[in-house]
Design an enzyme around this catalytic site. Structure first.
Site, mmCIF file in Angstrom:
data_model
loop_
_atom_site.group_PDB
_atom_site.id
_atom_site.type_symbol
_atom_site.label_atom_id
_atom_site.label_comp_id
_atom_site.label_asym_id
_atom_site.label_seq_id
_atom_site.Cartn_x
_atom_site.Cartn_y
_atom_site.Cartn_z
ATOM 1 N N SER A 138 67.501 47.278 19.957
ATOM 2 C CA SER A 138 67.798 47.963 18.883
ATOM 3 C C SER A 138 67.815 49.674 19.139
ATOM 4 O O SER A 138 66.665 50.039 19.740
ATOM 5 C CB SER A 138 66.871 47.602 17.674
ATOM 6 O OG SER A 138 67.640 47.773 16.565
ATOM 7 N N GLY A 139 68.564 50.371 18.797
ATOM 8 C CA GLY A 139 68.481 51.843 18.704
ATOM 9 C C GLY A 139 68.420 52.219 17.247
ATOM 10 O O GLY A 139 69.322 52.490 16.521
ATOM 11 N N TYR A 169 76.371 49.393 18.059
ATOM 12 C CA TYR A 169 77.358 48.833 18.847
ATOM 13 C C TYR A 169 78.090 47.831 18.026
ATOM 14 O O TYR A 169 77.608 47.010 17.346
ATOM 15 C CB TYR A 169 76.400 48.145 20.135
ATOM 16 C CG TYR A 169 77.144 47.327 20.952
ATOM 17 C CD1 TYR A 169 77.952 47.614 21.925
ATOM 18 C CD2 TYR A 169 77.291 45.768 20.857
ATOM 19 C CE1 TYR A 169 78.517 46.926 22.923
ATOM 20 C CE2 TYR A 169 77.826 44.983 21.722
ATOM 21 C CZ TYR A 169 78.547 45.556 22.751
ATOM 22 O OH TYR A 169 79.241 44.682 23.848
ATOM 23 N N SER A 218 71.423 47.726 16.066
ATOM 24 C CA SER A 218 70.716 49.026 15.828
ATOM 25 C C SER A 218 70.775 49.634 14.580
ATOM 26 O O SER A 218 71.647 48.937 13.781
ATOM 27 C CB SER A 218 71.471 50.131 16.719
ATOM 28 O OG SER A 218 71.342 49.771 18.209
ATOM 29 N N ASN A 266 73.309 47.496 11.770
ATOM 30 C CA ASN A 266 73.805 46.770 12.722
ATOM 31 C C ASN A 266 72.507 45.874 13.439
ATOM 32 O O ASN A 266 72.714 45.627 14.625
ATOM 33 C CB ASN A 266 74.605 47.674 13.732
ATOM 34 C CG ASN A 266 75.453 46.913 14.658
ATOM 35 O OD1 ASN A 266 76.219 45.912 14.358
ATOM 36 N ND2 ASN A 266 75.333 47.294 15.914
#
Lengths: 383, 383, 383, 383
Positions: C302-303, C154, C264, C226
């Site tokens: 978080s991804g 993101y 993420s 990120n």
């Protein structure tokens, strides 16, 4: 006579005085993130009881069936040994060269119905069936059948593992010894014959207490640490293992340097935060990150299997229809993740610091990590 | 004396003549899709050996520890009992209220290193540790430690399950009896005390042989079937269970109608097709579809756990570095999926048809499915 | 005019000279374990090509649809953009608050059939469908349908993410720019608007070359980073983040300290070692451990999604029947695990070191990590 | 003009009168187990709304980009389109040659934050990003970012799938048409161009209502069915497919018999029972069993992906800290499993019965299943 012999060789160490006086990692000045609970142990999570059966017998050459014996059992009761009330639970395998029975039902149903046991690799079966027999006798069966949770790491470097020295009576002894309060570390219970980062290792524990705005929850971790190669070891981020290489030529019964991961680590995470099973799986997955902070890379031979449970939501499993359960919002869960990572890191270092040099089968000697040297290295690396 | 007693009560039935004369599902005229192998058994997959230990002893009231005993062990050696060469394997749980040990290592490493055992729920531990002892003794350990595969279903309706009557010597006996050739069905081995769709049930097997254009592979299935409620039972698509409801008032020791799934099914799928572990997981997942064809919906109490292995690619596990393995193209795999569904369906019906009425603990009597009535119903439903 | 404007704002930076002159983490004297390949980049794995489309346009207040724009696309071709030959692949999610399309088919079939794209969270769809259109046009469809792999992090803190500024032509541009050789780091491609540990971050890469006895394999990693809160950041084990806290009062457009994980990380691991899909899943799982070495605990927001592929075994996917594939013995895999952990750790620090201070939407300014301060801290902590 | 053209070709059929007069499977006398809800549709689960955009345009030879077009979108809002309140959800893949975006976050967080869309394979991306744009505009974003759930099956046999005819305006149209009440079946929405068991197929739905002692819960299922080979088809257990083989020589634009699975099925299960995410995963896994009852074996080319959600526990996702959630006891869950199997079976047959013969690209004609012949076969097989 037999039961006397057993009584002599089995030492339930959970409250032994000497254990309380050994320094722990923090006592050596090693810094860790976060704030521990009062005992800095899994038993900071209210209700959790830990029992140990330590079996140490014989010396000298390995005679399968005769010894030497360096093994044991650790048992953790989420709600204490008097309770038969299941807890929400979940598990995760970072490297599955190991065993934890009962996990398929945990995945499916979301509950762990009894305690979790940890022993040596070749004694999982005897502990499992003895746990059932105990449940039947104690009237603690949740279903007509029982699917106990028993995990393991391999102690064959020091222990006559193919002598199958763990017996049903040791299961009973571990259960009977289960108590709240301080938890012995190092060469005790299932951790008796364990080796990590090529130092003597074993059982270790730690906890974290969240702040009031974070919900004031407690996270407690107990490890049975038997993993890692020397060069990987990091303490508080410092490359301690690289500073203390294993001598290329083994002397005096010492093990030669390992070229390949032979070990494993079982990590049990307890919390009183009201987490649902799918949230506990998230917590279990964070144990990997605490393990990684100590330098491990989970080699092929490693059984790195983690279990997380929550002591909240008592009485839920037996509800006949619908029931209200308490759930922590996902938006508040990150602090529990951090606490798990931090407590796992510290529990592993506690297992290392708490262990004592041991001589096992064939006079093989595994040294404990030298505390003074660790303190020197902490200084060298600014910690 | 003890060993004599054991010898008497343990019947290794794998080659008993009477077993060969019992009708199987096809003998009753029940139609199935696909073409079976010569034996219509898991042993149609070259190398596969099946061993059975059947333990039947005592009658009358349940006296835990004394009996009556209606239990046993089934063992399947993918490459025969003389081989210590691991096979590619994978597993799947459609409903995990059950146990299959060793699966975490199968997931991780892709191999099953020894045989698979199936026994009763409360004897998984004794079989597991005895399997290790046998491996050590027979020199068949693939790693320094062993993580045996032992699955279970619950026979406590007919058997004194909390008497723990399965002993290490039964493991030895099952292993010794392992052979290629015909496989006994019904009340034998681990299937001795099993009940499915509220009829007496047990061990069943079937196979499918693909055509030459499909690769001429064989798929063999063995089930230990202990699942399902009566109303669900479908045979060849016909609603047989609805036509033979369980009498509401139980008479003469019969069990009352079940309101809730209490059972389980273990399904083992063998093939000689060269499938990699992730492809075998796909095969294992198809066992669900064969199970579903017989009407099951996998209730909460069911341990529906499936394992698939391939006997291709021998010698691979022990390769020191790189090795060529044979792999079937995904574009050719669908025929193996269909074969798995079809053989699973037939193996379950074979378990049902092969079982005989049994009286167990407390005089409880479970009837076999009446063959003539099944034949009538096949006609009624145009099959 | 429009296409001209796009041409101006899209900078394919993969071979830009300036990028080559920026210091990388090692240039600052930061120590890492293991030996990198010649480029210390994912492109050290022979065949791998990386393409970038960087979209930077506008300044000042956020006007959705108008900008400012700080985003892009990264694309990785395992066998180069001319090849349509699938690779064995697998993936793992350490925290799944993110997206990686195409993973269900990777799990099932074991192959990744095309390249992997990484972009911003709200542009996954446009990239996915444009990737299909490109495959159709280029004649690179492996099946009649296509299930592209597109991941995201993101960038809404700096980019007008809801303006949907990524267009099909950027996908084409990223693909066209794909090349072997050096890989630009920091504010480029999908990494353009990224922030990690509350410093400006972005794209980073690193590699490890195993020794000849270990098989001489290469492992390459590329991250789009990120993630993370400042206090967690560890560089080479030193608590760098705690030494550089985010000012409590944000000034000059800076972001205030984060109380909660918002980010993420996507981690792509390439290797030429002949690993099967289930072995690649093991490799993907090790990315967690490299991430953890930099201090992350994978917060709820978080991804953290990881993909691993092997460029070995070309031509396998299209085999009509059986085919020989090369497989590395599990007994040799541990060195690849260590290499993955090490290269992941370094790729993240490279993303951090390679990024430059950026001002984005609403004049929000995110500072790059000050290199000199990092060097000071390395000294302070003995590294 | 363009928007007018779109308005003409997009038919929101959810409440079209003619749809209500078509016979459904039960109207043909086909028997199913269990008791349906009043509509026998997914909308029997209170709150659920279904919207459809059906795009049919052009005839004759395939001109990519021009048509013919036979495609669409189906959207399901668990709590109606006005609600932005996430639902507990889980998913399962029986064969993953397909796509369902958003599943990684469902696995992790336990919630589905928006509706689920189903469209054709090559339009997943456009639907995904348009869904985000709609969420942003409608103020229905649950997090700062959105990870929509979009699934697909392949309609390239009848539709110009590589013409990418699904546009953002169709997403808006599907959303706007979403309503409770009857659900159109057959050639509508995402199901427009679908084929199952080599008959024309499409969208189908069914429901089950549990008895009061079972909790009076409702289970609703919607399928987009595009799977299966003719010979496999079973209706109410009867081998209907074997009775109606595909002519070996295709005439009049008909497709030749399939040698290999080319299709897929998406199954969405809704319930008002208060199930937690791990319980919903159990429900999703039962969709396999309903699918299997219709004869499918999930070939390699099939994307058989299932999603289950619960409309209970509203307001839970946004809770700031701890919140009470309602949970159904595992001991009561089996009836929901059976209901899922039964409703899935019926929804598939409804999709088949509801579809009408369609001619698509290149004049290719796919026949609907002949109702009268099905009725004859029901009689032949005693149903």
């Amino acid at each position: 006579m037999k039961s006397l012999a057993v009584a002599i060789v089995v030492l339930a160490l959970s409250l032994v005085t000497s254990a309380q006086n050994k320094p722990r990692a923090r006592d050596l000045g090693i810094p860790f993130d976060g704030t521990p609970g009062p005992l800095n142990a899994i038993t900071d999570v209210r209700g959790v009881e830990v029992g140990l059966a330590t079996i140490v017998r014989g010396e000298g050459a390995l005679k399968p069936g005769a010894g030497p014996v360096r093994t044991g059992i650790t048992v953790i009761f989420p709600r204490g040994k008097e309770s038969a009330d299941p807890v929400f639970a979940a598990w995760f395998s970072q490297n599955g060269n190991g065993e934890m029975t009962g996990t398929t039902w945990i995945d499916e149903g979301g509950f762990m119905e009894g305690p979790v046991f940890i022993t040596n690799t070749h004694s999982v079966g005897v502990v499992r069936d003895a746990a059932i027999a105990w449940s039947v006798k104690a009237g603690k069966m949740f279903q007509p059948w029982s699917l106990p949770v028993v995990a393991e790491t391999y102690d064959g470097s020091l222990n006559d593992i193919n002598g199958f020295h763990v017996k049903p009576e040791h299961v009973a002894q571990a259960i009977e010894s289960a108590a709240a309060g301080r938890v012995a570390e190092g060469n005790v219970g299932g951790g008796t014959g364990m080796i990590c980062y090529e130092f003597k290792c074993g059982t270790g524990t730690a906890s974290r207490k969240l702040t009031a705005p974070q919900g004031a929850y407690t996270v407690g971790v107990l490890v049975q640490a038997n993993h890692g190669r020397r060069g990987e070891l990091r303490i508080a981020g410092a490359p301690v293992g690289q500073e203390m290489p294993v001598p290329a030529v083994a002397r005096g019964g010492a093990l030669p340097p390992s070229t390949e991961e032979q070990g494993s680590i079982i990590i049990i995470v307890a919390t009183d935060a009201p987490l649902l099973p799918h949230q506990l799986e998230r917590v279990a997955r964070r144990a990997t990150m605490g393990l990684a902070r100590t330098g491990a890379t989970s080699g092929n031979g490693s059984g790195d299997i983690f279990l997380a449970f929550s002591t909240a939501n008592d009485g839920v499993a037996a509800a006949p229809r619908e029931i209200h359960v308490n759930m922590l919002s996902n938006s508040r869960i990150s602090a529990l993740f951090s606490a798990t990572v931090e407590a796992t890191e510290e529990a592993i270092i506690n297992a290392l610091v708490g262990a004592e040099t041991m001589t096992g089968v064939d006079g093989r000697k595994v040294e404990a990590i030298p505390h003074a040297r660790v303190q020197e290295l902490m200084k060298k690396y600014g910690r």
